[in-house]
Design a protein around this motif. Structure first.
Motif, PDB file in Angstrom:
ATOM      1  N   GLN A 119       2.004 -27.507 -29.679  1.00  0.00           N
ATOM      2  CA  GLN A 119       2.352 -28.109 -30.967  1.00  0.00           C
ATOM      3  C   GLN A 119       3.224 -27.171 -31.795  1.00  0.00           C
ATOM      4  O   GLN A 119       4.198 -27.605 -32.400  1.00  0.00           O
ATOM      5  CB  GLN A 119       1.075 -28.481 -31.734  1.00  0.00           C
ATOM      6  CG  GLN A 119       1.274 -28.831 -33.184  1.00  0.00           C
ATOM      7  CD  GLN A 119       2.284 -29.941 -33.427  1.00  0.00           C
ATOM      8  OE1 GLN A 119       2.540 -30.767 -32.586  1.00  0.00           O
ATOM      9  NE2 GLN A 119       2.886 -29.945 -34.592  1.00  0.00           N
ATOM     10  N   ARG A 120       2.883 -25.892 -31.839  1.00  0.00           N
ATOM     11  CA  ARG A 120       3.683 -24.952 -32.639  1.00  0.00           C
ATOM     12  C   ARG A 120       5.098 -24.815 -32.107  1.00  0.00           C
ATOM     13  O   ARG A 120       6.055 -24.716 -32.875  1.00  0.00           O
ATOM     14  CB  ARG A 120       3.002 -23.573 -32.706  1.00  0.00           C
ATOM     15  CG  ARG A 120       1.766 -23.548 -33.567  1.00  0.00           C
ATOM     16  CD  ARG A 120       2.122 -23.919 -34.989  1.00  0.00           C
ATOM     17  NE  ARG A 120       0.921 -24.074 -35.776  1.00  0.00           N
ATOM     18  CZ  ARG A 120       0.806 -23.756 -37.041  1.00  0.00           C
ATOM     19  NH1 ARG A 120       1.832 -23.276 -37.701  1.00  0.00           N
ATOM     20  NH2 ARG A 120      -0.317 -23.935 -37.670  1.00  0.00           N
ATOM     21  N   ALA A 155      -5.126 -29.366 -34.839  1.00  0.00           N
ATOM     22  CA  ALA A 155      -5.320 -28.275 -35.797  1.00  0.00           C
ATOM     23  C   ALA A 155      -3.991 -27.591 -36.104  1.00  0.00           C
ATOM     24  O   ALA A 155      -3.700 -27.269 -37.266  1.00  0.00           O
ATOM     25  CB  ALA A 155      -6.326 -27.265 -35.253  1.00  0.00           C
ATOM     26  N   ALA A 156      -3.171 -27.378 -35.101  1.00  0.00           N
ATOM     27  CA  ALA A 156      -1.861 -26.763 -35.333  1.00  0.00           C
ATOM     28  C   ALA A 156      -0.966 -27.682 -36.154  1.00  0.00           C
ATOM     29  O   ALA A 156      -0.231 -27.232 -37.026  1.00  0.00           O
ATOM     30  CB  ALA A 156      -1.190 -26.428 -33.999  1.00  0.00           C
ATOM     31  N   TRP A 157      -1.035 -28.985 -35.898  1.00  0.00           N
ATOM     32  CA  TRP A 157      -0.211 -29.948 -36.636  1.00  0.00           C
ATOM     33  C   TRP A 157      -0.617 -30.021 -38.103  1.00  0.00           C
ATOM     34  O   TRP A 157       0.231 -30.121 -38.985  1.00  0.00           O
ATOM     35  CB  TRP A 157      -0.331 -31.328 -35.984  1.00  0.00           C
ATOM     36  CG  TRP A 157       0.409 -32.393 -36.699  1.00  0.00           C
ATOM     37  CD1 TRP A 157       1.761 -32.621 -36.661  1.00  0.00           C
ATOM     38  CD2 TRP A 157      -0.130 -33.360 -37.593  1.00  0.00           C
ATOM     39  NE1 TRP A 157       2.072 -33.692 -37.464  1.00  0.00           N
ATOM     40  CE2 TRP A 157       0.929 -34.164 -38.050  1.00  0.00           C
ATOM     41  CE3 TRP A 157      -1.415 -33.635 -38.047  1.00  0.00           C
ATOM     42  CZ2 TRP A 157       0.736 -35.211 -38.931  1.00  0.00           C
ATOM     43  CZ3 TRP A 157      -1.605 -34.679 -38.921  1.00  0.00           C
ATOM     44  CH2 TRP A 157      -0.530 -35.452 -39.355  1.00  0.00           C
ATOM     45  N   THR A 171      -1.998 -27.717 -39.968  1.00  0.00           N
ATOM     46  CA  THR A 171      -1.957 -26.462 -40.716  1.00  0.00           C
ATOM     47  C   THR A 171      -0.559 -25.885 -40.886  1.00  0.00           C
ATOM     48  O   THR A 171      -0.424 -24.709 -41.231  1.00  0.00           O
ATOM     49  CB  THR A 171      -2.857 -25.403 -40.042  1.00  0.00           C
ATOM     50  OG1 THR A 171      -2.433 -25.213 -38.688  1.00  0.00           O
ATOM     51  CG2 THR A 171      -4.314 -25.820 -40.068  1.00  0.00           C
ATOM     52  N   GLY A 224      -6.815 -28.440 -30.432  1.00  0.00           N
ATOM     53  CA  GLY A 224      -5.799 -27.420 -30.664  1.00  0.00           C
ATOM     54  C   GLY A 224      -4.510 -28.008 -31.205  1.00  0.00           C
ATOM     55  O   GLY A 224      -3.909 -27.484 -32.145  1.00  0.00           O
ATOM     56  N   TRP A 225      -4.080 -29.118 -30.628  1.00  0.00           N
ATOM     57  CA  TRP A 225      -2.836 -29.756 -31.045  1.00  0.00           C
ATOM     58  C   TRP A 225      -2.944 -30.264 -32.477  1.00  0.00           C
ATOM     59  O   TRP A 225      -2.057 -30.034 -33.302  1.00  0.00           O
ATOM     60  CB  TRP A 225      -2.510 -30.900 -30.092  1.00  0.00           C
ATOM     61  CG  TRP A 225      -1.104 -31.395 -30.197  1.00  0.00           C
ATOM     62  CD1 TRP A 225      -0.047 -30.982 -29.441  1.00  0.00           C
ATOM     63  CD2 TRP A 225      -0.593 -32.372 -31.107  1.00  0.00           C
ATOM     64  NE1 TRP A 225       1.085 -31.666 -29.825  1.00  0.00           N
ATOM     65  CE2 TRP A 225       0.774 -32.518 -30.853  1.00  0.00           C
ATOM     66  CE3 TRP A 225      -1.161 -33.136 -32.116  1.00  0.00           C
ATOM     67  CZ2 TRP A 225       1.586 -33.388 -31.557  1.00  0.00           C
ATOM     68  CZ3 TRP A 225      -0.353 -34.012 -32.833  1.00  0.00           C
ATOM     69  CH2 TRP A 225       1.005 -34.125 -32.540  1.00  0.00           C
ATOM     70  N   TRP A 274      -2.552 -25.824 -29.075  1.00  0.00           N
ATOM     71  CA  TRP A 274      -2.043 -25.140 -30.263  1.00  0.00           C
ATOM     72  C   TRP A 274      -0.620 -24.642 -30.030  1.00  0.00           C
ATOM     73  O   TRP A 274       0.278 -24.876 -30.830  1.00  0.00           O
ATOM     74  CB  TRP A 274      -2.965 -23.979 -30.627  1.00  0.00           C
ATOM     75  CG  TRP A 274      -2.502 -23.192 -31.797  1.00  0.00           C
ATOM     76  CD1 TRP A 274      -1.566 -22.199 -31.813  1.00  0.00           C
ATOM     77  CD2 TRP A 274      -2.914 -23.348 -33.168  1.00  0.00           C
ATOM     78  NE1 TRP A 274      -1.388 -21.715 -33.087  1.00  0.00           N
ATOM     79  CE2 TRP A 274      -2.209 -22.404 -33.936  1.00  0.00           C
ATOM     80  CE3 TRP A 274      -3.814 -24.196 -33.796  1.00  0.00           C
ATOM     81  CZ2 TRP A 274      -2.378 -22.290 -35.303  1.00  0.00           C
ATOM     82  CZ3 TRP A 274      -3.982 -24.059 -35.164  1.00  0.00           C
ATOM     83  CH2 TRP A 274      -3.266 -23.125 -35.906  1.00  0.00           C
TER      84      TRP A 274
END
Length: 178
Positions: free
Chosen positions: A95-96, A153-155, A157, A150-151, A92
């Motif tokens: 990615q952010r 889901a962050a991408w 959203t 995690g990656w 996460w």
């Protein structure tokens, strides 16, 4: 966010056409119902990918786990749970951070299309390499699944993709005549 939403960009009737982006087409400009349908379709696809990869990773790990002595299984499972949770957060955050950096220097529409073509050209080689790595990584597949979840889901959203920001800036530059 460092940029205003595409829907807030002015829409005067200039002669420069709105550029099409991969998977979004021209819907990114007005961010109407079709745009959100495209985003929802992507989110559903991402959820399916995460679920299927999670099942695959769990099955592969279960096969490896059966080979461990029973005294070691509980300890190894606890290590895997901690590792998977840590990898989820790491994916996460990674990615952010990458998204924030991409927003500072977003790609122009032609760069986005070129990057998409380059990515599509590398996929077959990565799939072949991935098959070998999956066999080697069986003992730590839950951590890989956590990182991927995690990656992705962050991408999925984010408020706005860097390609949208870059296309909006390109459009503003070309409409103002610079």
């Amino acid at each position: 966010m460092a940029s205003q939403a595409s829907s807030e960009a002015p829409a005067p009737g200039y002669s420069v056409p709105v550029p099409a982006l991969p998977k979004l087409g021209r819907t990114w400009y007005e961010r109407g119902a079709l745009y959100w349908l495209c985003r929802a379709r992507t989110a559903v696809f991402i959820i399916l990918v995460m679920g299927l990869f999670g099942l695959f990773a769990g099955g592969l790990y279960a096969g490896f786990r059966e080979e461990l002595p029973s005294a070691v299984r509980a300890v190894w499972d606890a290590v895997q749970v901690v590792g998977a949770c840590g990898a989820l957060v790491w994916g996460w955050v990674k990615q952010r951070r990458g998204h924030r950096e991409a927003l500072l220097n977003p790609p122009a529409p032609e760069e986005t299309l070129r990057a998409k073509r380059d990515h599509d050209g590398r996929v077959p080689g990565r799939i072949a390499m991935g098959r070998l790595l999956v066999i080697i990584a069986a003992p730590v597949m839950p951590a890989f699944a956590g990182y991927l979840a995690g990656w992705l889901a962050a991408w999925a959203t984010v408020r706005e993709y860097p390609s949208e920001v870059g296309a909006r800036r390109w459009l503003e530059e070309h409409r103002s005549g610079t």
